[in-house]
Each structure stands twice: as C-alpha cells, then as structure tokens.
Design an enzyme around this catalytic site. Structure first.
Site, short mmCIF file in Angstrom:
data_model
loop_
_atom_site.label_atom_id
_atom_site.label_comp_id
_atom_site.label_asym_id
_atom_site.label_seq_id
_atom_site.Cartn_x
_atom_site.Cartn_y
_atom_site.Cartn_z
CG ASN A 9 -1.81 1.16 1.35
OD1 ASN A 9 -1.85 1.99 0.44
ND2 ASN A 9 -2.53 1.28 2.46
CE LYS A 11 -0.44 3.22 4.59
NZ LYS A 11 -0.41 3.31 6.04
CG HIS A 94 -6.09 1.72 5.04
ND1 HIS A 94 -5.70 2.70 5.92
CD2 HIS A 94 -5.04 0.87 4.91
CE1 HIS A 94 -4.46 2.45 6.31
NE2 HIS A 94 -4.03 1.35 5.71
CD GLU A 96 -3.29 5.42 6.63
OE1 GLU A 96 -3.25 5.47 5.39
OE2 GLU A 96 -2.38 4.93 7.32
CD GLU A 165 -3.78 -2.75 7.24
OE1 GLU A 165 -2.63 -2.90 6.83
OE2 GLU A 165 -4.49 -1.79 6.92
N GLY A 171 1.85 2.27 10.86
CA GLY A 171 2.76 3.40 10.74
C GLY A 171 3.39 3.83 12.06
CB SER A 211 4.70 -1.62 12.19
OG SER A 211 4.27 -0.28 12.35
P1 PGA Z 1 2.47 0.30 7.75
O1 PGA Z 1 1.05 0.45 7.03
O2 PGA Z 1 3.10 -0.96 7.22
O3 PGA Z 1 3.24 1.53 7.38
O4 PGA Z 1 2.20 0.20 9.22
C1 PGA Z 1 0.22 -0.63 6.82
C2 PGA Z 1 -1.07 -0.18 6.19
O5 PGA Z 1 -1.50 0.94 6.46
O6 PGA Z 1 -1.68 -0.92 5.40
#
Ligand code: PGA
Length: 248
Positions: A9, A11, A94, A96, A165, A171, A211
């Site tokens: 992803n 983003k 997601h 976000e 997740e 993140g 992460s």
């Molecule tokens: P990250 O993001 O690996 O940076 O924690 C995962 C995601 O948002 O799908």
C-alpha cells in the site's frame, strides 16, 4: 489452498518518476515464486503500474473507490473507471479512510458490494484501536466491522482478502506480536467457519498489516492463520519490500 499474499500500500507517496523507478526495481527483483504480489499505487499511477506489470503475475490494486457507479461526485473515482483500465483489486475500509475520511461500515459495505458486482477483488481492512484493545474490546470491534460481510454469498468470498490491521500498529513501528496476530486471525477464521463452514473459512486469505518490516515478517507469516501481509511504509523501500516478500 491459500497462497501467501503480499500487498504493498503505497498510500499518498511517490511522484511519477519515483513510482516508475520503484516498479522497475521490483519487477527485476521479485522472484516468480509461489507468493502473490499486489501493488497499490495512487489513482494517478494505476495505469503506469498496470503497464509495468502487464505479462507478469503481479497484480495492481486501487487504494479506494466511490460507492456509486457514476454521477456528480467531483474528485471521486468509480469502480467503472477502475474496471475499464484493468485494475484487478481494490483496498477498502483502510483505517485511514475510516478515521480521516469518516467512512462508516455502511459506506464501506456499499463499496464492497459494488466491487464484487464488477468482478474486482476486495482487500477488506479492519482492526481495533489501541483503546479498544486495552479495554479488551478488540474481538467485539472486529466482529462488528466484519458483520455486514457475513451477508455475502459463498461465491463472493472467492474475491475477498481480509486484512487485519490493528490501528495502533499502522505506521507506528509497533507490531502485533506473532501470537496476537495469530490469535486474532484464528478468531476471524472461526467467525467465517461458524457462518459458512470450515471449507470456506480455510480458503479465505487473512493478511496482517501494521508495521510489517524485514525483521518481523518471517515470524508473523509463519503463523498458521497469517496468510501474508499488507505493507505500508516498508513497501516504499525496495530492499525492505523484497526482504518481506522473501520472508514468505
Ligand atoms: P504500515 O502500514 O506498514 O506503514 O504500518 C500498513 C497499512 O496501512 O496498510
């Protein structure tokens, strides 16, 4: 039989040149092994990614879509547009999108139904907040986020990846321990088994996201119910992403 799947992803990162460079590095180095690779660039770079991966086993995903097929929704992108350029997958739900763009379970489910209607595979994201985990409500949260999906037909599930997740791990550099991930993935599989039977539940891929890094990928992916990962930050760094792909 579930294939291990690694989805990237990207983003809202990378301009045209950075995207092209990342794609060409990945295409040179990703081994044509048994794992499935899905790359999710921004809308702007979907075509570039589709062209680069044409004739390879790598698939492309959009990071979102609107819940209506077309209409006066300035600035939005529809499933019809994604389908027409050959996008094979879409990430929906997601955290976000849920937290920063106020997407509700209802709207996300509208999107899921639309994507399935158009024959596009869905990477359905869900997961609890830190507060929900600390108050021991994480299983309840997950049940609620998954509840609408349990109205789907058996056939629909052939086109769904689940991506657990935990929000506190996205993140943040904090990862769920392999035991925490396995516990939740087994719980999710049990929800599916109770509703649809053992056979279907064993066929659905449940990815872990939050992460995932080269130093924790192997242990996470070796858990029996963790079928791969949805990778954010580390998927932007060629070496790290390749290490994660090779950890499967
Ligand atoms: P990250 O993001 O690996 O940076 O924690 C995962 C995601 O948002 O799908």
């Amino acid at each position: 039989m579930r294939l291990k799947t690694i989805a990237a992803n990207w983003k809202m990162n990378n301009d045209e040149k950075e995207t092209t460079d990342l794609l060409s590095e990945l295409l040179i180095h990703i081994p044509s092994g048994a794992q499935k690779i899905i790359l999710a660039p921004s809308f702007v770079h979907l075509n570039t990614a589709l062209q680069a991966t044409y004739n390879s086993a790598i698939e492309v995903a959009a990071q979102n879509m609107h819940h209506k097929v077309s209409g006066a929704y300035t600035g939005e992108v529809s499933i019809k547009m994604l389908k027409s350029i050959g996008v094979q997958n879409v990430i929906l739900g997601h955290s976000e999108r849920r937290t920063l763009f106020n997407e509700t379970d209802d709207v996300i489910f509208e999107k899921v139904k639309l994507a399935l209607e158009f024959g596009i595979k869905v990477i359905f994201c869900f997961g609890e907040s830190l507060e929900e985990r600390e108050s021991n409500n994480h299983f309840k949260t997950i049940e609620k986020q998954l509840s609408k999906l349990l109205d789907l037909s058996t056939n629909d599930w052939e086109k769904i990846y689940l991506a657990y997740e935990p929000v506190w791990a996205i993140g943040t550099g904090k990862t769920a321990s392999p035991e925490q991930a396995q516990e939740m993935h087994a719980y999710i599989r049990k929800i599916l088994a109770d509703k649809y039977g053992e056979e279907l539940s064993e066929d659905v891929s449940i990815l872990y996201g939050g992460s995932v890094k080269p130093n924790n990928a192997k242990e996470l992916f070796s858990q029996p119910d963790v079928d791969g990962g949805l990778i954010g930050g580390a998927s932007l760094v060629v070496g790290d992403f390749l290490d994660i792909v090779n950890a499967v």
